[in-house]
Design a protein around this motif. Sequence first.
Motif, short mmCIF file in Angstrom:
data_model
loop_
_atom_site.label_atom_id
_atom_site.label_comp_id
_atom_site.label_asym_id
_atom_site.label_seq_id
_atom_site.Cartn_x
_atom_site.Cartn_y
_atom_site.Cartn_z
N LEU A 568 0.76 -1.27 0.13
CA LEU A 568 0.70 0.17 -0.16
C LEU A 568 1.15 1.37 0.17
O LEU A 568 0.73 2.30 -0.78
N LYS A 569 1.42 1.53 0.88
CA LYS A 569 2.35 2.29 0.57
C LYS A 569 3.52 2.82 -0.48
O LYS A 569 3.75 3.66 -1.34
N SER A 570 4.11 1.48 -1.35
CA SER A 570 4.46 2.01 -2.37
C SER A 570 3.41 1.83 -3.49
O SER A 570 4.05 2.81 -4.52
N LEU A 571 2.47 1.93 -3.31
CA LEU A 571 1.42 2.56 -3.95
C LEU A 571 1.00 3.67 -3.70
O LEU A 571 1.31 4.71 -5.22
N ASN A 572 0.90 3.98 -2.80
CA ASN A 572 0.76 5.62 -2.47
C ASN A 572 1.77 6.60 -2.92
O ASN A 572 1.82 7.83 -3.77
N ASN A 573 3.00 5.77 -2.82
CA ASN A 573 4.13 6.94 -3.70
C ASN A 573 4.15 6.79 -5.16
O ASN A 573 4.41 7.69 -5.69
N LYS A 574 3.67 5.68 -5.19
CA LYS A 574 3.70 5.71 -7.23
C LYS A 574 2.54 7.17 -7.31
O LYS A 574 2.98 7.26 -8.16
N LEU A 575 1.87 6.67 -6.44
CA LEU A 575 0.83 7.88 -7.67
C LEU A 575 1.40 8.83 -7.29
O LEU A 575 0.40 10.18 -7.54
N SER A 576 1.91 9.17 -5.71
CA SER A 576 2.07 10.50 -5.53
C SER A 576 3.14 10.77 -6.68
O SER A 576 3.11 12.24 -7.22
N ASN A 577 4.20 10.38 -7.25
CA ASN A 577 4.82 10.28 -8.82
C ASN A 577 3.80 10.64 -9.88
O ASN A 577 4.31 11.91 -10.54
N VAL A 578 3.67 9.32 -9.78
CA VAL A 578 2.00 10.22 -11.20
C VAL A 578 1.69 11.60 -10.82
O VAL A 578 1.64 12.23 -12.06
N GLU A 579 1.71 11.43 -9.87
CA GLU A 579 0.63 13.56 -10.21
C GLU A 579 1.44 14.15 -10.60
O GLU A 579 1.07 15.47 -11.04
N ALA A 580 2.85 14.04 -9.93
CA ALA A 580 3.61 15.03 -10.16
C ALA A 580 3.99 15.37 -11.61
O ALA A 580 3.75 16.64 -12.21
N ASN A 581 3.96 14.17 -12.04
CA ASN A 581 4.17 13.80 -13.14
C ASN A 581 3.14 14.51 -14.52
O ASN A 581 3.49 14.65 -15.16
#
Length: 638
Positions: A568-581
Amino acid sequence: MLNVHNLSISFGGEYLFNEISFRLNGGDRVGLIGKNGAGKSTMLKILSGEQESDKGQIAKDKEVRIGFLKQDIDFEQGRTVIEEAQEAFTEIKKIEREIDEINHQLAERQDYESESYNDLINELSEKTHQYEILGGYNYQGDTERVLQGLGFVREDFDKPTDTFSGGWRMRIELAKLLLQNNDILLLDEPTNHLDIESIIWLENFLKSYPGAVVIVSHDKMFLDNVTNRTIEISLGRIYDYNKPYSQYLVQRNEIREQQLAAQKNQAKQIEQTEKLIEKFRAKASKASMAQSLIKKLDKIDKIEVDEDDNAVMNIKFPVSVQPGKVVLEADKVSKAYGDKKVLEGIDLLVERGSKIAFVGQNGQGKSTLAKIIVDEISYQGDMKLGHNVQLGYFAQNQSEYLDGEISIHDTMVNAANEKNRSKVRDMLGAFLFRGDEVDKKVKVLSGGERNRLALCKLLLQPFNVLIMDEPTNHLDIKSKNVLKEALKSYEGTLILVSHDRDFLQGLTNTVYEFKNRKVKEYLGDIDFYLDQRKVENLREIERKDKAIEDNSNKGNSGKQSYEDQKKLKSLNNKLSNVEANINKLEREVKEIDVELAANYDKTIAKPNFFDNYQAKKDKLEKLMADWEDIQLQIDQIS
């Protein structure tokens, strides 16, 4: 551990510091403080050996290892997160390669009885023993532990470092330093790119660090929680006390008051003695007494009072024109990335003269709403600006938009118009850029100086509604106070995004809390808001909300497995990265659309224009699809 003796360095004929001396011992956790440009980062560079001083000596044992976290870092392209972090273990990796080579040779040979074969066996035994002593069997686990403490998850480990933002790359560099078992750690603004959870982890790590740590930071709470000693650089001198920051301020003020009182008493004694000398000089019978008093006066050591560097910015935010009563109105404003909703159905009405604070955990939409207000990103719903509204916007990374290759003066001149171009030098002077300093290139400025320049540049454009996202990043404590006073006297409408309670106190009269895609209004200042939430500071709220969220997740899933939590933590980090992009691409596409509308023929004449334009749109579409996929995975686990 390390001795600094009579260290001096000057720039342009002026001393940053002159003949200063101090010693670093094991267990010292030093907060190195001072104004922007006082020489803090320069001091770290000299201690690390990256820069030489004009004179003086730094004595240390040959075995002492120094690690240095700089504000600006460069990574070698092509490495993954785990590979870059494991660069901390250069010696272990070297021995690892040597062991592999020996094993390869042994596998190919069959002269088992020869002397050379026996030598290889002995060398292998020696290398293996050395490998074990250096921690070769533990370094991979240690690397993963530190990376996870700084917010990474296992799924991030094999990703290339260049797919991460500057803040996350800074975390990788910090992980390398923490893994190196250095005797001395030099950390320049280590918390700037960390979330609350990672800051707390770093605090605990540094508190138990056996070596010496020198930290440049403008985060008072972090300094108070970690340091046990404070060194201030001021007007070329240092003030060194075995106290954390807040206690140091109290003690230094007490000492200065004692010095002032002693100086005052001494001045009275000198004045009385001088009167007696004048009186005795007039009489021949008293001439010897007058000479005796003169000699006594010459021997007096004048009491000096520690100087204070009171040079501060002179900021005033003028109101351009009077806007209407309602300056902005949001109606059912929403923002989503794929299926991930950041804001949902936000209704907002801001009246002229309001002073508003946006607060809440990272990722709850504070900066997103600020960008929506200034029309920097796309959204759903309606956002209307009132009559005569002129927006001034200071982004969280505003200083990154400055061109490092041009001078301070040219930065301002290029942004000025005919009316204010003649005032550029006066404006720069008000922001402490004076004389030849204005000819410095932007890239040589410290983070705080770049922020000051970005603030100065903001004043070139007229505005009556000011939106500022984390404006105190990199600013020294005195500059923060000056900015706060300027905002207090600002007569326009103010919206502030900040995690800094000290900065917000007395500055706003309304608080909007961002949580679970919604915004809740508190009609009072930051103290009223914290009282309503029954906590003492914003950091406590973020920890409290996270604990509630974690407990809720556990309750929803019965008993969520450790692997699920990590995923879950990993997926939430991915969400943040994709959001920034997505934010970045949306901005780029919007800029191209504006350019097309303004000058269609010239724009399409650029080489490969349509291919590049379509590539950006395709990438944006793919990122949106990625959001949906990641969010689906999160929902399934939850």
